[in-house]
Design a protein around this motif. Sequence first.
Motif, mmCIF file in Angstrom:
data_model
loop_
_atom_site.group_PDB
_atom_site.id
_atom_site.type_symbol
_atom_site.label_atom_id
_atom_site.label_comp_id
_atom_site.label_asym_id
_atom_site.label_seq_id
_atom_site.Cartn_x
_atom_site.Cartn_y
_atom_site.Cartn_z
ATOM 1 N N GLY A 32 44.460 25.019 20.376
ATOM 2 C CA GLY A 32 45.948 24.371 20.120
ATOM 3 C C GLY A 32 46.630 25.292 20.760
ATOM 4 O O GLY A 32 46.402 26.523 20.849
ATOM 5 N N GLU A 33 47.958 24.910 21.291
ATOM 6 C CA GLU A 33 48.877 25.817 21.809
ATOM 7 C C GLU A 33 50.016 26.218 20.748
ATOM 8 O O GLU A 33 50.407 25.113 20.182
ATOM 9 N N GLY A 34 50.449 27.314 20.851
ATOM 10 C CA GLY A 34 51.547 27.687 19.981
ATOM 11 C C GLY A 34 52.734 28.533 20.479
ATOM 12 O O GLY A 34 53.211 29.219 19.992
ATOM 13 N N THR A 35 52.988 28.322 21.791
ATOM 14 C CA THR A 35 54.052 29.152 22.413
ATOM 15 C C THR A 35 55.312 28.796 22.186
ATOM 16 O O THR A 35 55.653 27.675 21.913
ATOM 17 N N LYS A 36 55.944 29.840 21.788
ATOM 18 C CA LYS A 36 57.607 29.786 21.507
ATOM 19 C C LYS A 36 58.086 30.478 22.574
ATOM 20 O O LYS A 36 58.211 31.781 22.596
ATOM 21 N N ASN A 37 59.028 29.952 23.452
ATOM 22 C CA ASN A 37 59.457 30.717 24.567
ATOM 23 C C ASN A 37 60.437 32.008 24.052
ATOM 24 O O ASN A 37 61.255 31.813 23.190
ATOM 25 N N GLY A 38 60.112 32.924 24.623
ATOM 26 C CA GLY A 38 60.697 34.217 24.323
ATOM 27 C C GLY A 38 60.357 34.906 23.158
ATOM 28 O O GLY A 38 60.559 36.074 22.896
ATOM 29 N N ARG A 39 59.405 34.326 22.284
ATOM 30 C CA ARG A 39 58.796 34.780 20.840
ATOM 31 C C ARG A 39 57.470 34.668 21.031
ATOM 32 O O ARG A 39 56.780 34.605 19.948
ATOM 33 N N GLU A 40 56.645 34.825 22.045
ATOM 34 C CA GLU A 40 55.274 34.363 22.037
ATOM 35 C C GLU A 40 54.626 35.329 21.134
ATOM 36 O O GLU A 40 53.535 34.978 20.458
ATOM 37 N N LEU A 41 54.689 36.859 21.162
ATOM 38 C CA LEU A 41 54.148 37.937 20.683
ATOM 39 C C LEU A 41 54.077 37.634 19.206
ATOM 40 O O LEU A 41 53.464 37.947 18.292
ATOM 41 N N ALA A 42 55.370 37.249 18.842
ATOM 42 C CA ALA A 42 55.558 36.982 17.208
ATOM 43 C C ALA A 42 54.909 35.978 16.788
ATOM 44 O O ALA A 42 54.054 35.970 15.475
ATOM 45 N N VAL A 43 54.763 34.848 17.530
ATOM 46 C CA VAL A 43 53.857 33.635 17.097
ATOM 47 C C VAL A 43 52.406 34.199 16.972
ATOM 48 O O VAL A 43 51.715 34.065 16.071
ATOM 49 N N ALA A 44 52.093 34.860 18.056
ATOM 50 C CA ALA A 44 50.582 35.361 17.910
ATOM 51 C C ALA A 44 50.284 36.264 16.784
ATOM 52 O O ALA A 44 49.187 36.139 15.993
ATOM 53 N N SER A 45 51.251 37.235 16.470
ATOM 54 C CA SER A 45 51.026 38.187 15.323
ATOM 55 C C SER A 45 50.954 37.029 13.967
ATOM 56 O O SER A 45 50.158 37.503 13.206
ATOM 57 N N LEU A 46 52.053 36.167 14.007
ATOM 58 C CA LEU A 46 51.950 35.104 12.781
ATOM 59 C C LEU A 46 50.563 34.680 12.567
ATOM 60 O O LEU A 46 49.904 34.502 11.477
ATOM 61 N N LEU A 47 49.946 33.923 13.577
ATOM 62 C CA LEU A 47 49.006 33.291 13.657
ATOM 63 C C LEU A 47 47.794 34.210 13.273
ATOM 64 O O LEU A 47 46.836 34.124 12.292
ATOM 65 N N GLU A 48 47.563 35.468 13.941
ATOM 66 C CA GLU A 48 46.468 36.135 13.687
ATOM 67 C C GLU A 48 46.425 37.020 12.167
ATOM 68 O O GLU A 48 45.310 37.009 11.646
ATOM 69 N N ASN A 49 47.730 37.151 11.951
ATOM 70 C CA ASN A 49 47.776 38.072 10.459
ATOM 71 C C ASN A 49 48.063 37.130 9.143
ATOM 72 O O ASN A 49 47.503 37.663 8.357
#
Length: 65
Positions: A32-49
């Motif tokens: 699945g794709e979870g990109t949020k323009n300009g906040r990609e690393l925040a999304v990745a951190s939320l998902l991972e942690n």
Amino acid sequence: MKITAAKVIVTCPGRNFVTLKIMTDQGVYGVGEGTKNGRELAVASLLENHLAPVPIGTDPGAIQD
């Protein structure tokens, strides 16, 4: 069948894209794709942690959950 892993993948072909790969004990997987323009690393951190560990050990067929 049980979910065994959830892997967050951040790629960068010009800008960051966040992908989540869910894997099962029988080799079946989904992405699945979870990109949020300009906040990609925040999304990745939320998902991972916080979110990715939640479904580990559950039935992937229980989509209502």
